[in-house]
Design an enzyme around this catalytic site. Structure first.
Site, short mmCIF file in Angstrom:
data_model
loop_
_atom_site.label_atom_id
_atom_site.label_comp_id
_atom_site.label_asym_id
_atom_site.label_seq_id
_atom_site.Cartn_x
_atom_site.Cartn_y
_atom_site.Cartn_z
N SER A 132 47.33 44.41 35.49
CA SER A 132 47.78 45.81 35.49
C SER A 132 49.21 45.91 34.95
CB SER A 132 47.74 46.38 36.91
OG SER A 132 46.50 46.16 37.50
N GLU A 365 39.88 47.80 31.89
CA GLU A 365 40.49 48.89 31.11
C GLU A 365 41.35 49.81 32.00
OE1 GLU A 365 38.58 47.54 28.99
OE2 GLU A 365 39.17 48.34 27.05
N ASN A 369 43.20 52.24 40.67
CA ASN A 369 44.56 52.57 41.12
C ASN A 369 45.44 52.95 39.92
OD1 ASN A 369 43.75 51.78 43.63
ND2 ASN A 369 45.26 50.16 43.92
C1 LIG Z 1 34.45 40.45 33.68
C2 LIG Z 1 35.83 40.82 33.23
C3 LIG Z 1 36.09 40.98 31.88
C4 LIG Z 1 37.38 41.29 31.44
N1 LIG Z 1 37.64 41.38 30.10
C5 LIG Z 1 38.92 41.48 29.68
C6 LIG Z 1 39.25 41.40 28.29
O1 LIG Z 1 38.37 41.29 27.43
N2 LIG Z 1 40.55 41.47 27.93
C7 LIG Z 1 41.56 41.58 28.83
O2 LIG Z 1 42.72 41.61 28.42
N3 LIG Z 1 41.29 41.66 30.16
C8 LIG Z 1 40.00 41.61 30.61
N4 LIG Z 1 39.73 41.67 31.94
C9 LIG Z 1 40.82 41.77 32.89
C10 LIG Z 1 41.00 43.13 33.52
O3 LIG Z 1 41.41 44.06 32.56
C11 LIG Z 1 42.00 42.96 34.65
O4 LIG Z 1 41.34 42.22 35.67
C12 LIG Z 1 42.50 44.28 35.19
O5 LIG Z 1 43.35 44.90 34.25
C13 LIG Z 1 43.27 44.11 36.51
O6 LIG Z 1 44.25 43.12 36.38
P1 LIG Z 1 44.35 41.93 37.46
O7 LIG Z 1 43.00 41.33 37.60
O8 LIG Z 1 45.46 41.05 37.07
O9 LIG Z 1 44.67 42.64 38.83
P2 LIG Z 1 46.14 43.01 39.36
O10 LIG Z 1 46.91 43.71 38.31
O11 LIG Z 1 46.73 41.80 39.99
O12 LIG Z 1 45.77 44.05 40.50
C14 LIG Z 1 45.24 43.65 41.76
C15 LIG Z 1 45.04 44.90 42.59
O13 LIG Z 1 46.29 45.57 42.77
C16 LIG Z 1 46.21 46.91 42.27
N5 LIG Z 1 47.48 47.26 41.63
C17 LIG Z 1 48.18 46.55 40.69
N6 LIG Z 1 49.29 47.22 40.36
C18 LIG Z 1 49.30 48.38 41.07
C19 LIG Z 1 50.17 49.51 41.17
N7 LIG Z 1 51.29 49.59 40.44
N8 LIG Z 1 49.84 50.50 42.03
C20 LIG Z 1 48.71 50.44 42.77
N9 LIG Z 1 47.85 49.41 42.74
C21 LIG Z 1 48.14 48.39 41.90
C22 LIG Z 1 45.06 46.90 41.27
O14 LIG Z 1 44.49 48.19 41.14
C23 LIG Z 1 44.10 45.91 41.90
O15 LIG Z 1 43.35 46.58 42.87
C24 LIG Z 1 38.42 41.43 32.40
C25 LIG Z 1 38.15 41.30 33.78
C26 LIG Z 1 36.88 40.99 34.19
C27 LIG Z 1 36.64 40.79 35.66
#
Ligand SMILES: Cc1cc2nc3c(=O)[nH]c(=O)nc-3n(C[C@H](O)[C@H](O)[C@H](O)COP(=O)(O)OP(=O)(O)OC[C@H]3O[C@@H](n4cnc5c(N)ncnc54)[C@H](O)[C@@H]3O)c2cc1C
Length: 389
Positions: A132, A365, A369
């Site tokens: 994120s 995407e 949140n």
């Molecule tokens: C099957 C799959 C395919 C994917 N494909 C791609 C891809 O092709 N390319 C790519 O780049 N990514 C891809 N992703 C990654 C996906 O985009 C990320 O998992 C997503 O953006 C969330 O990032 P994170 O997992 O690091 O969670 P984090 O950012 O660590 O967030 C963890 C939790 O904290 C919450 N959070 C974080 N910041 C805040 C805030 N400021 N305020 C409130 N809540 C917050 C989030 O909503 C979440 O609930 C994929 C993920 C999966 C599971």
């Protein structure tokens, strides 16, 4: 205001619906079970022109537009949500980014091949420690003559195990404040020395969509592969997400519709207490909630896609469409599993798969949140993304 689909858009829907019936539905359960990448189905989808709707004919597209794209994704995702990923990697986030920001040489080299699936693409933003908070990515590129040398890792990258090419976002100026200004976008190719890949197996859902990590160890990327200008990567990524969210919202609408279709069928078949279970008002309430939410999501989706067709910035609308559609599809999947009772917990029926697949829509995407934050920041007047039209 016109809520009617054009004859062309209706034909697109029929084509995608017939394709899903014939090619996808007979194999979806088995492929989900075996976690098989359905390459031949994806190639057939490319042959049908499914990935080229939003692309000009000059680069191999059909120029039918984003509404046509959304309709196609909805129909395919209704049958098999794993296949939704290819609408981002082979259409909206990878080749569209090159189309919108690349040089003529880059467009010629990649766009047509990506939408035809002669090349499989990635859109690599997320890292092991930054999702994120995209501005805090660590992967970096250091200039060295006519090359940039990339080090770092990307996590959760759709198509990584099967990729040929794609776009990657890295820091080119780690010290700049604000930090999002230091990100740049590059085209990568799988055979570049220093680039390796690792498959992420055993995902909760989307079993037939290959996902993996990209590892860059002194990976030398030619300067000519820079997309847009140095330091423009954050802006490029955010505009790509506006389009990507259309595809994600469409996938979520498809899953929600599949939950409705399965639940309606079961409600009219299954009996308890001497009645069809659809006669119980508490089940009817679930059906009504699913239908109303899905219809609302579909209208939001079409509006966001319509604005994209008019080349009007749609950050606000695509974010709301993605937000509402993903929440709706998760709720619909939960209701569907509940309506199926014990059988909802079994792989004998599709609702268990729909439930596992639905959850991802709240994360990719921009998590729910994050989409909430974007909508609220606009509403509170702190960071306006809505434009007048
Ligand atoms: C099957 C799959 C395919 C994917 N494909 C791609 C891809 O092709 N390319 C790519 O780049 N990514 C891809 N992703 C990654 C996906 O985009 C990320 O998992 C997503 O953006 C969330 O990032 P994170 O997992 O690091 O969670 P984090 O950012 O660590 O967030 C963890 C939790 O904290 C919450 N959070 C974080 N910041 C805040 C805030 N400021 N305020 C409130 N809540 C917050 C989030 O909503 C979440 O609930 C994929 C993920 C999966 C599971």
């Amino acid at each position: 205001m016109n809520f009617f689909l054009t004859e062309e858009q209706k034909a697109v829907r029929k084509l995608a619906r017939d394709f899903a019936e014939k090619e996808i539905k007979p194999v979806v359960a088995e492929d989900d079970h075996t976690h098989r990448f359905q390459k031949e189905i994806v190639l057939k989808m490319a042959d049908q022109g499914f990935f080229g709707a939003a692309f000009p004919e000059k680069y191999g597209g059909s120029n039918l537009g984003f509404v046509a794209h959304a309709i196609t994704v909805e129909e395919i995702s209704k049958a098999e949500s794993s296949l939704r990923h290819f609408f981002n990697m082979q259409a909206l986030t990878c080749p569209l980014t090159i189309l919108n920001w690349g040089t003529e040489e880059q467009k010629e080299a990649y766009v047509r091949k990506l939408i035809r699936c002669e090349l499989f693409g990635v859109n690599a933003m997320t890292e092991p420690n930054a999702g994120s908070d995209f501005a805090s990515i660590h992967a970096n590129a250091v200039e060295d003559g006519d090359f940039f040398v990339i080090n770092g890792a990307k996590m959760w990258i759709s198509n990584a195990p099967i990729m040929d090419t794609g776009v990657v976002y890295v820091k080119t100026d780690p010290k700049i404040v604000p930090k999002h200004r230091g990100i740049s976008c590059f085209i990568i190719e799988k055979d570049m020395p220093g680039l390796s890949r690792k498959e992420i197996k055993d995902k909760l859902g989307h079993h037939s969509a290959p996902t993996g990590e990209l590892i860059f160890e002194d990976c030398r990327v030619p300067r000519n592969n820079l997309v847009g200008e140095l330091g423009q990567g954050f802006k490029i990524a955010m505009t790509a997400l506006d389009f990507g969210r259309i595809s994600v919202a469409a996938g979520a609408v498809g899953v929600a519709q599949a939950c409705i279709d399965e639940s309606v069928r079961y409600c009219n078949e299954r009996e308890a207490f001497g009645k069809k279970i659809g006669e119980f008002q508490m089940n009817q309430q679930k059906i009504a909630d699913m239908i109303a939410g899905t219809e609302a999501s579909r209208i939001l989706l079409y509006k966001a896609a319509f604005l994209a067709d008019k080349k009007i910035r749609n950050t606000f609308e695509s974010t709301i469409a993605k937000h509402v559609a993903s929440e709706t599809c998760v709720r619909a999947a939960r209701f569907a599993v509940e309506i199926f009772g014990g059988y909802g917990y079994s792989e004998e029926y599709p609702v268990a798969r729909l439930y596992r697949d639905a959850i991802l829509y709240q994360t990719g995407e921009g998590s729910s949140n994050i989409t909430s934050m974007i909508i609220a920041s606009d509403g509170l007047g702190w960071k306006k993304v809505k434009v007048d039209y």
